[in-house]
Enzyme design. Structure first.
Site, short mmCIF file in Angstrom:
data_model
loop_
_atom_site.label_atom_id
_atom_site.label_comp_id
_atom_site.label_asym_id
_atom_site.label_seq_id
_atom_site.Cartn_x
_atom_site.Cartn_y
_atom_site.Cartn_z
N LYS A 185 70.24 79.57 35.99
CA LYS A 185 70.79 80.58 36.88
C LYS A 185 71.51 81.67 36.07
CE LYS A 185 72.34 78.80 40.71
NZ LYS A 185 73.29 77.90 41.35
N ARG A 233 79.52 78.80 40.80
CA ARG A 233 78.19 78.23 41.02
C ARG A 233 77.75 77.40 39.82
NH1 ARG A 233 74.44 83.36 41.93
NH2 ARG A 233 73.24 81.89 43.18
N GLY A 285 70.33 72.51 44.96
CA GLY A 285 71.27 71.76 45.80
C GLY A 285 71.81 70.49 45.17
N MET A 324 73.82 70.23 42.62
CA MET A 324 75.20 70.37 42.20
C MET A 324 75.87 71.37 43.12
SD MET A 324 74.72 70.08 38.16
CE MET A 324 73.53 71.36 38.25
N ARG A 372 64.42 82.54 40.05
CA ARG A 372 63.98 81.44 39.20
C ARG A 372 62.50 81.22 39.43
NH1 ARG A 372 67.46 77.26 42.75
NH2 ARG A 372 66.19 77.31 44.61
N HIS A 378 66.31 73.05 53.16
CA HIS A 378 66.41 72.07 52.08
C HIS A 378 65.21 71.14 52.10
CE1 HIS A 378 67.68 68.19 50.32
NE2 HIS A 378 68.19 68.98 49.40
N SER A 433 38.93 50.06 20.34
CA SER A 433 39.61 50.59 21.52
C SER A 433 41.02 50.01 21.52
CB SER A 433 38.87 50.18 22.79
OG SER A 433 39.60 50.61 23.91
N CYS A 458 42.48 52.26 25.84
CA CYS A 458 42.18 51.83 27.20
C CYS A 458 43.40 51.23 27.91
CB CYS A 458 41.02 50.85 27.22
SG CYS A 458 41.36 49.32 26.33
N TYR A 493 38.15 59.40 22.47
CA TYR A 493 38.35 59.47 23.92
C TYR A 493 39.60 58.70 24.35
CZ TYR A 493 36.67 54.65 24.18
OH TYR A 493 36.55 53.31 24.01
P1 ADP Z 1 72.16 76.46 44.52
O1 ADP Z 1 72.00 76.26 43.08
O2 ADP Z 1 72.34 75.22 45.30
O3 ADP Z 1 71.12 77.38 45.08
P2 ADP Z 1 73.94 78.73 44.47
O4 ADP Z 1 74.94 78.77 43.39
O5 ADP Z 1 72.74 79.55 44.26
O6 ADP Z 1 73.56 77.21 44.73
O7 ADP Z 1 74.72 79.22 45.73
C1 ADP Z 1 74.64 78.76 47.04
C2 ADP Z 1 74.51 79.91 48.01
O8 ADP Z 1 75.60 80.82 47.89
C3 ADP Z 1 73.26 80.72 47.78
O9 ADP Z 1 72.73 81.07 49.03
C4 ADP Z 1 73.77 81.94 47.06
O10 ADP Z 1 72.96 83.06 47.29
C5 ADP Z 1 75.14 82.13 47.65
N1 ADP Z 1 76.04 82.80 46.73
C6 ADP Z 1 76.37 82.39 45.50
N2 ADP Z 1 77.17 83.26 44.88
C7 ADP Z 1 77.35 84.28 45.74
C8 ADP Z 1 78.09 85.50 45.68
N3 ADP Z 1 78.74 85.84 44.60
N4 ADP Z 1 78.04 86.30 46.76
C9 ADP Z 1 77.35 85.95 47.85
N5 ADP Z 1 76.66 84.83 47.98
C10 ADP Z 1 76.65 83.99 46.94
MG MG Z 2 70.76 79.14 44.63
#
Ligand code: ADP
Ligand code: MG
Ligand code: MG
Length: 909
Positions: free
Chosen positions: A32, A103, A112, A114, A376, A490, A798, A865, A885
């Site tokens: 990220k 984040r 999701g 972490m 990503r 999710h 083999s 094998c 093979y």
């Molecule tokens: P995950 O890795 O579980 O996707 P994220 O870190 O991307 O978690 O964040 C969870 C949610 O919060 C996402 O929808 C993201 O777009 C939103 N978000 C994260 N940082 C910001 C920010 N600075 N402003 C607005 N929304 C945010």
């Molecule tokens: Mg995210």
């Protein structure tokens, strides 16, 4: 040491079209963080922020919180200053507060797994500042209640007590909604939101015994440490295990200025994909919600709307929403905010071509301004993976080699699973329809809780919605069904990543967790009832539906053809029946690398003759029983040779200890005694006599053939006669007779004598002949050591890496379960050596055996094998070793073909 730690850069800034990091720095900045930096640098609007490196996470795990905060403090303070400057606001200020998100972000995306906290920096004073600053009281209080909710859950441990309970904050909200007789959280009044803040803080105090932290810096450090902690949370650990990611990678922490999608009707938030992650179709798609923040779309709080008009129309058709209704209640972003859409569409194109791969993006619109929050490489199903790679190839974005390297061999497995039988589908009763979130066919018994996914053999996990806690159960279940949530929920995203069939957002489902009951269109289903899901249409079907084998068609067929262009090693199959042989051949197998003859003896009519043979006390008695077996074996071989016509078939002579064939139950022992006209005691004696302390090291393999040469004789005769019979019909067979478990050269020489003598006899009898060869398995370490001597007599080797692993490591395959899991958990072993070849250790014997063998016979044919023959990293090893093979089970043949092509491409690069 001191200076080293001082020099180390721990904090990297990004934002305002600049960045200290870039997309190549994923190991240090996490996926990220690296991509936020990259986007910022290429001019995509990203809220400013900074990334704390993954190394700090590792430091945190070894040095602890206090030292880490000490080391970071100054860097973080000046980084916050930089954000303040760009945003024109101040962290912790009561009048003009800067709010931030904290984040997580590991080097690979773990959606999701972490935790994230939004709106950090709010307290009773700064919320008033935010009201003034934005002139939007509702927004400010909504942000504040969200912050307490998230911080409470992530940092302060405010989680549901039991699985039947809902989230403690949700519970408070539900309660208020009931009281106020409203349904949506957008209907809360400002007063309601203020009440929620009060009640939330009260709940925190009651449960944790502490007041909710008011100092923004305390809040920040608490959140940073919670993100580090989440790397070692149950969810993340399970996810890592599932994907074999090491635990020492750690997670980075991204701290970023907040942008707000919840500022009113000119704001919103969404998720989008540059191509369809379920099918691979080249269409921009995604979902959004007006006046919403963060995870609202993914969590399925409200029914999300589609980004594009096309997507919206498709969705409406599935959701049975009339066009007028769609336009009024669920318009696409393209229709509702055309200029925002246009800008977003520009960024998605730019990002896909920048990364030259399908992207999964998050965005937020704050009062008419678009921000991109994440990009990503998008997770996708196996089918989408193949289609996208082939499309990129056809679009000229990548070349053939790159297209092949883009395919994850193990993910092809998804394309090899059975699909619903088209005839059975016509008769099926469709209960309801949801969204086709992840393709596939699933039939199973209903369970309502993820931790009960193992309750039956095949289960359909049926939930209102899923959450990251459910990961393990989702992985176990055959299919996933949710009542809420869209194509980016999710459940949908995770299911596609796993290649698991999923139908999401089926609004007609009424799920009652307490009573474990599903109601749908007037019918009731209980836990354990059978249902079926069609992940390609979104249909939910009553009861079971029959399935059929899939085909190598379309793009899948094309990519498989490409593998043949690049691989230099052949792929054969392990098959004991004509049916398996045919399946493997359809999947592109170039012969059989292992036919086990013993399986043929277990069928009812044969086991008797086999037992008579074993129980016979004299050579004559044994030969008599073997004569009965001969025609059966011969017809088995005819079937297999015919299925593999024109291709080589390696037949292994009898291998398992005889004890496996004798009856162990009294009733069957009696029956056998009667059949053979001997006493029960005699049968029992023989059974006892065959019992061994270490059957795997006992009387088996070529030790049988050397003690009872008549067995080898009979089997050779069956093989040669079968080939001759087919030859008369114009069908070519190339038998390769394989002697198992050879450890000394003489063991092999003796067996080879019997085989050639028998073959010569048959040739004479029939006045005809065929080509055949005689080789051996290398599965005893001594055979690998003596390979040069053995190769003087053997036509081929083999590697039987199952036994070779067993004997080299000294792990009994049947008993290793007792300690292997502990070893894997403790990191004593990084992989199960019976699944992934131990290249470092056992691999030495494979290399040595191959080299020594070829030192005396340069053109010695060498293959493998064991189970490893279908495991991608082991296939690569076999390529490097110079094998001719690999051989694997029929359903792994396409995977091995791809792995072999990738190995050849990588070796040349
Ligand atoms: P995950 O890795 O579980 O996707 P994220 O870190 O991307 O978690 O964040 C969870 C949610 O919060 C996402 O929808 C993201 O777009 C939103 N978000 C994260 N940082 C910001 C920010 N600075 N402003 C607005 N929304 C945010
Ligand atoms: Mg995210
Ligand atoms: Mg073996």
């Amino acid at each position: 040491m001191e200076t080293l730690t001082e020099i180390k850069k721990r904090v990297f800034l990004f934002g305002d079209k600049k960045a200290e990091g870039n997309s190549k720095m994923k190991n240090l900045l996490g996926g990220k963080g690296a991509n936020l930096a990259e986007m910022s640098a290429i001019g995509i609007p990203v809220p400013p922020g900074f990334t704390i490196t993954t190394e700090v996470c590792t430091e945190y795990n070894t040095l602890g919180k206090d030292i880490v905060i000490d080391q970071l403090k100054e860097d973080v303070q000046s980084a916050i200053k930089a954000i303040e400057k760009t945003m024109g606001s101040k962290f912790g200020d009561a009048e003009n507060p800067l709010l931030i998100s904290v984040r997580s972000g590991a080097r690979v995306s773990m959606p999701g797994m972490m935790d994230t906290v939004l709106n950090l920096g709010l307290n009773d004073e700064s919320v008033l500042g935010l009201v003034k600053k934005t002139d939007n009281e509702r927004f400010a209080w909504d942000s504040y209640r969200r912050f307490i909710q998230m911080y409470g859950g992530v940092v302060l441990g405010m989680k549901p007590h039991t699985k039947e309970d809902i989230d403690p904050f949700e519970e408070i909200m539900e309660h208020l909604k009931d009281k106020r007789k409203i349904e949506l959280d957008t209907e809360f009044t400002i007063q309601d939101l203020q009440d929620l803040v009060y009640d939330f803080k009260d709940a925190v105090k009651k449960r944790t015994g502490h007041d909710f932290p008011t100092d923004p810096w305390d809040q920040l450090w608490g959140a940073v440490m919670a993100v580090f902690d989440s790397w070692n949370g149950d969810r993340a650990i399970y996810y890592r295990k599932m994907h074999n990611y090491p635990s020492d990678w750690g997670t980075a922490v991204n701290v970023q200025a907040m942008v707000y999608g919840n500022m009113g009707t000119n704001s919103g938030t969404g998720v989008c994909f540059t191509r369809d992650a379920a099918t691979g179709e080249n269409v921009f798609n995604g979902e959004y919600l007006i006046n919403a923040q963060g995870e609202d779309v993914v969590a399925g709080v409200r029914t999300p709307q589609q980004i594009t008009k096309l997507g919206s129309e498709r969705w409406a058709k599935l959701a049975k929403v009339e066009e007028a209704d769609r336009i009024e209640k669920y318009p696409s972003l393209e229709e509702l905010m055309p200029s925002m859409y246009k800008e977003l569409n520009g960024y998605q194109q730019k990002l896909e071509s920048h990364y030259s791969d399908m992207q999964d993006m998050e965005f937020t619109i704050q009062d008419g301004k678009l921000w991109i929050l994440q990009t990503r490489t998008g997770k996708r199903t196996g089918a989408a993976m193949v289609k996208i790679a082939m499309d990129f190839l056809k679009e000229g974005i990548i070349d053939e080699k790159e297209a092949l390297l883009r395919i994850e061999p193990n993910k092809l497995d998804e394309l090899l699973h059975p699909v619903f039988d088209t005839n059975a589908l016509k008769k099926a009763h469709v209960l309801a329809q949801g969204l086709p979130a992840s393709p596939g066919a699933a039939t199973g018994q209903i369970v309502f809780f993820a931790d009960e996914a193992k309750k039956f053999k095949n289960t359909i996990l049926t939930r209102i919605e899923t959450s990251p806690e459910d990961l393990e159960g989702m992985n176990i279940a055959k299919g996933i069904l949710t009542a809420r949530g869209g194509m980016t929920s999710h459940a949908a995203v995770v299911a596609r990543g796993m290649g698991k069939c999923c139908v999401s957002g089926a609004g007609a489902l009424k799920i009652d967790y307490k009573n474990r009951l599903l109601r749908v269109n007037g019918k009731e289903f209980h836990e354990g009832d059978w249902i079926s899901l069609n992940g390609s249409t979104g249909n939910i079907i009553e009861g079971k539906v029959a399935t059929m084998e899939p085909e190598l068609s379309g793009e899948f067929g094309e990519i498989m053809e490409l593998t043949d262009k690049y691989r230099t090693m052949d792929v054969r199959t392990n098959a004991d029946t004509p049916k398996d042989a045919r399946i493997a051949r359809n999947f592109g197998a170039k012969g059989i690398g292992l036919t086990r003859t013993e399986h043929m003896f277990f069928e009812v009519d044969r086991i008797k003759a086999m037992r008579e043979m074993i129980l016979a006390d004299t050579v004559k008695g044994r030969k008599h029983a073997l004569e009965e077996l001969l025609p059966m074996q011969r017809s088995d071989f005819e079937g297999i040779f015919e299925a593999m016509q024109g291709l080589p078939v390696t037949v292994r002579l009898l291998d398992p200890p005889l004890h496996e064939f004798v009856p162990h139950q009294l009733a069957t022992q009696k029956e056998l005694a009667e059949d053979m006209h001997i006493s029960l005691a005699a049968v029992k004696n023989k059974v006892a006599e065959l019992e061994e302390f270490n059957p795997m090291l006992g009387h088996r393999g070529c030790r049988l053939g050397n003690t009872y040469p008549e067995i080898t004789e009979m089997q050779t005769r069956a093989i040669i006669e079968a080939a001759l019979n087919l030859k008369e019909k114009g069908i070519l067979a190339f038998p390769e007779i394989m002697v198992p478990l050879v450890g000394t050269t003489n063991e092999f020489i003796e067996q080879k004598k019997v085989i050639t003598a028998t073959a010569d006899t048959v040739f004479k009898e029939r006045n005809d002949s065929i080509d055949y060869s005689v080789g051996t398995m290398i599965e005893i370490p001594r055979a690998a050591l003596m390979a040069d001597k053995i190769a003087e007599h053997a036509d081929f080797f083999s590697f039987g890496t199952n036994d070779l692993t067993q004997m080299t490591m000294g792990y009994s395959r049947d008993d290793a379960g007792k300690f292997l899991n502990v070893y894997l958990e403790k990191g004593i072993l990084t992989q199960d050596p019976f699944e992934v070849l131990d290249q470092e250790g056992v691999g030495q014997l494979v290399e040595m055996g191959t080299q020594r063998g070829r030192s005396t016979k340069p053109n010695l044919k060498v293959g493998i094998c064991g189970e490893h023959g279908g495991e991608p990293s082991s296939v690569e090893f076999c390529h490097k070793t110079g094998m001719n093979y690999v051989s694997c089970s029929p359903f792994r043949v396409p995977i091995a073909r791809l792995a072999a092509a990738q190995a050849a491409i990588k070796a040349k690069a």
